[in-house]
Design a protein around this motif. Sequence first.
Motif, mmCIF file in Angstrom:
data_model
loop_
_atom_site.group_PDB
_atom_site.id
_atom_site.type_symbol
_atom_site.label_atom_id
_atom_site.label_comp_id
_atom_site.label_asym_id
_atom_site.label_seq_id
_atom_site.Cartn_x
_atom_site.Cartn_y
_atom_site.Cartn_z
ATOM 1 N N THR A 5 0.834 -1.211 0.000
ATOM 2 C CA THR A 5 0.000 0.000 0.000
ATOM 3 C C THR A 5 0.861 1.250 0.000
ATOM 4 O O THR A 5 0.590 2.215 -0.737
ATOM 5 C CB THR A 5 -0.921 -0.004 1.230
ATOM 6 O OG1 THR A 5 -1.698 -1.209 1.231
ATOM 7 C CG2 THR A 5 -1.845 1.204 1.219
ATOM 8 N N ASP A 6 1.920 1.243 0.819
ATOM 9 C CA ASP A 6 2.808 2.400 0.864
ATOM 10 C C ASP A 6 3.463 2.640 -0.493
ATOM 11 O O ASP A 6 3.567 3.781 -0.953
ATOM 12 C CB ASP A 6 3.879 2.193 1.939
ATOM 13 C CG ASP A 6 3.285 2.078 3.329
ATOM 14 O OD1 ASP A 6 2.185 2.622 3.534
ATOM 15 O OD2 ASP A 6 3.912 1.438 4.191
ATOM 16 N N VAL A 47 0.961 4.192 -2.989
ATOM 17 C CA VAL A 47 0.698 5.609 -2.738
ATOM 18 C C VAL A 47 1.896 6.455 -3.145
ATOM 19 O O VAL A 47 1.746 7.514 -3.784
ATOM 20 C CB VAL A 47 0.344 5.821 -1.256
ATOM 21 C CG1 VAL A 47 0.255 7.309 -0.928
ATOM 22 C CG2 VAL A 47 -0.967 5.145 -0.922
ATOM 23 N N TRP A 97 -3.693 9.189 3.319
ATOM 24 C CA TRP A 97 -2.781 8.066 3.545
ATOM 25 C C TRP A 97 -2.104 8.164 4.906
ATOM 26 O O TRP A 97 -2.000 7.177 5.646
ATOM 27 C CB TRP A 97 -1.745 8.034 2.427
ATOM 28 C CG TRP A 97 -0.659 7.016 2.610
ATOM 29 C CD1 TRP A 97 -0.795 5.663 2.662
ATOM 30 C CD2 TRP A 97 0.732 7.282 2.762
ATOM 31 N NE1 TRP A 97 0.431 5.070 2.827
ATOM 32 C CE2 TRP A 97 1.385 6.036 2.891
ATOM 33 C CE3 TRP A 97 1.491 8.445 2.787
ATOM 34 C CZ2 TRP A 97 2.750 5.936 3.062
ATOM 35 C CZ3 TRP A 97 2.860 8.343 2.940
ATOM 36 C CH2 TRP A 97 3.480 7.107 3.082
ATOM 37 N N ARG A 125 -2.766 5.341 7.838
ATOM 38 C CA ARG A 125 -1.649 4.449 8.132
ATOM 39 C C ARG A 125 -1.180 4.534 9.572
ATOM 40 O O ARG A 125 -0.225 3.875 9.942
ATOM 41 C CB ARG A 125 -0.472 4.755 7.209
ATOM 42 C CG ARG A 125 -0.726 4.521 5.740
ATOM 43 C CD ARG A 125 -1.212 3.114 5.491
ATOM 44 N NE ARG A 125 -0.207 2.117 5.789
ATOM 45 C CZ ARG A 125 -0.469 0.856 6.086
ATOM 46 N NH1 ARG A 125 -1.705 0.448 6.187
ATOM 47 N NH2 ARG A 125 0.515 0.014 6.331
#
Length: 855
Positions: free
Chosen positions: A43-44, A47, A227, A231
């Motif tokens: 996911t990081d 993004v 984000w 997170r």
Amino acid sequence: MSRFTRTARTSAEPGRADGPAADTTAATTARPALRRFPRTGWTDVAVLSLLSLLGVLGLETSFGDYNFLVAGLGGLLVGTGAAVLGYMLRLGVVTNVLAAILLYFLLGTPFTMPGEALIGVLPSIASTAGLALGAVFGWADIVTLGTPVEAPYYMPVLPYFAAWLVALVGTMLASRWLPGRRRTAWRTGILLIGPVLLYLTGILMGTDKTYFAGLRGVAFAVVAIVWVGWRRTSVQGADAAGRSRLLRRKLLGTATVMLGAILIGALVGGVLAPNPKDRFVLREEIQPPFDPLEFSSPLSGFRQYTKTLADTPLFTVTGLQPDEVVRLASMDAYDGKLWNVAAAESVANGSGSFRLVGRTIPEPPLVTSAQNSTVTVDVVGYEDVWLPGVGYPSTVDFDDADSQAESENLRYNADSGTSVLTNGVHPGYEYTMSAMLQQTYRDEDLADVPVADVTLPSVQNIPDVVVAKAIEYSGGTDTPIDSLRAIEQALKTKGFLSHGLASDGIPSRAGHGADRLNELFTRTQMVGDEEQYAAAMALMARSLNYPARVVMGFAPEVPEDATSVEVTGTDVTAWVEVAFDGIGWVAFYPTPEQTDVPQDQTPKPKTVPQPQVRQPPRMDNEADDLLTAVEIDDTKNESKDKDFVLPGWAWAIIGVVGIPLLVLGVPLLIVAALKARRRRRRRTLGTGDRRAAGAWSELTDGFAELGFDVPRDSTRRQVALSLDAQLAAQLAGQPEPKKPRSRVAGTETAPGPDTGAPESVELAPPIEVVDTAAFVAAHRLVPVADAVDSAVFGGTDVDDEVVENTWIQAEESLATAKTSAGRLRRLFSRFRLRSKRDWNQVNVRGSRAAARGRG
């Protein structure tokens, strides 16, 4: 599960530090060859890639088309892929970076310079060089070149390199640094530094026009803020109702942030957005260095003034005194074709080095001035970059409304007294110039003065006749001024003036190349104008080692009572200047004033009839019989004249194979040398116990470099059990080994099958391996660890035979690990240099604890 793993779980005694619990832990630490990428890391990475892409899009205004976007996407793919692959292969940070650099060069060509690729995708010499040049010089080129940026060919490398670097660093942080720490807003925000810098790069290196600035800015802000918020670490221990309330609040907060960002970006951003002309971009602030060689030599256009612009008013000069000339440019470099200013890199601070100056101009290094002059120039029909002026300027003031902008375009060379406007001088410009005038001297004053020691660029391709005429005209003189005056007078008295016009009595060809100057001296009469005579005298002076240059300008006739004078093309002129020590540049005017070339008056001889005499018959074969045909073999000379040229396929092999081998081989040789030095010192230096301990250090270093986990805060025996378990699990998926042989005879200490107590194992006979478990059992690390502990804590001297046996056992176990690791991991292990400093103290503490337990 292999037999070795089952034995490791049941064989140790209860209560020992290396008992069942330790064996179970060691077995569970066994891992596959590839490490799984963190689930949250994907996911990081997604993004970060999206934010980086939004930043790269800002470069559209500089490139104009979307080839830069392909390069940027390629950089994101290569950088992210290199970081992910390095993590899964358990590469160290340094090794991962080296592998990423290698992939940068191997995969960058089709994304940035497909036209330079071999077979469409393979790197060539040109593309490899472009990938390096673009990463270093592309930053300066993009803000100094005009848009759209289409040259040089390596410009797409800039977005490729920037995206590759941001993706590599961001992915490595997301996979290696962030998972082991508590997710906080500031820790997650650190990953945003790269995309933010990439976004600012697109703004600063673009133009005053924007590429969907509002849309990109809102999208960047929304994605980044959401984000960072999502997170953050979730609340631990919450029940189902608490988690549901937390989820609703997160969704509500996300919707509020998105709505606020859109409203602020669309409304407030539209109001506060600066005018395009007021936008801060680097290309508007950074002025590229002026290269005069991009423009034609002023002297090459001499005939244009005398023919095309003869009656055209160029500019009006107010304040010009009688006998005062207008200087345009000074040229001190000659290449056989043209007199021109020197290249900026050929001579430091030479005639081609122009510096940005303000209103006040620095003083020249070599000039003696007796008076100053102030003139005002009103440009009418003149258009060029060279700024007309007088003497050596001290101040220049532009009188138009945009004087500040014109002053920022002014460049000046103090050595030659030449000024230029980088944006060009155009009709309508008006400026006032104050300048120092070089003092004039009589020849008697210069009789004992030597020429100055100044550095000038070398002149090339001087015709031989010019050198010969220089010696002839200056013969018999003793001083530089006498020699130069003799050459000047010879040219003025022996030559004739002609501009090549229809009204001239004899044609005169334009130009001042070597062929034209050779023609000037080899024809019956010397015929030319200021262009040829000034060029010839300057070369004559340079052949005599006098520092001479050619100056081009205008010499209008100024009436005594006139306040201003109009300069036309017929006023153009050229002269020679020679530097004298402590005096300055003294002018010489070698152009003759005679225009009427005398006609050849030599009478032709009259023909007198001769009596006819009968001639004997001609023998045609008589002369032929006296000649013998001789064949000359020129093949050797031809082969000598031909230079060796490396064929194209060889260059292709060098580019495709040689450069990657160089990038891969040099670090490999360095690491191999360091490893060999480390191994030699451990094996040969110190007492027996230290050398035996060195065998264990070499063993654990080798396992760590292969990607095995070397436990911390453990004894040597515990480390051995963990590594044995990892090796057994790795060998479980490998083909059965074939008949390895022990290289030394003797015994070693190994734990018993039931109690774990040491027992003697014979090493002399060759071991016939029938399965993986037996093979691992024969190469277990526990006997090596026990032998090293006995040597270190035994309290007795350790002889060389025991040390050698310990080293051989360690090397055999390490060889087994290398065999099972596979080619790829063995390759990367050669680039890793594991230091024992991070676990050495741990082993020392563990060894002391084991010694106390045995005591």
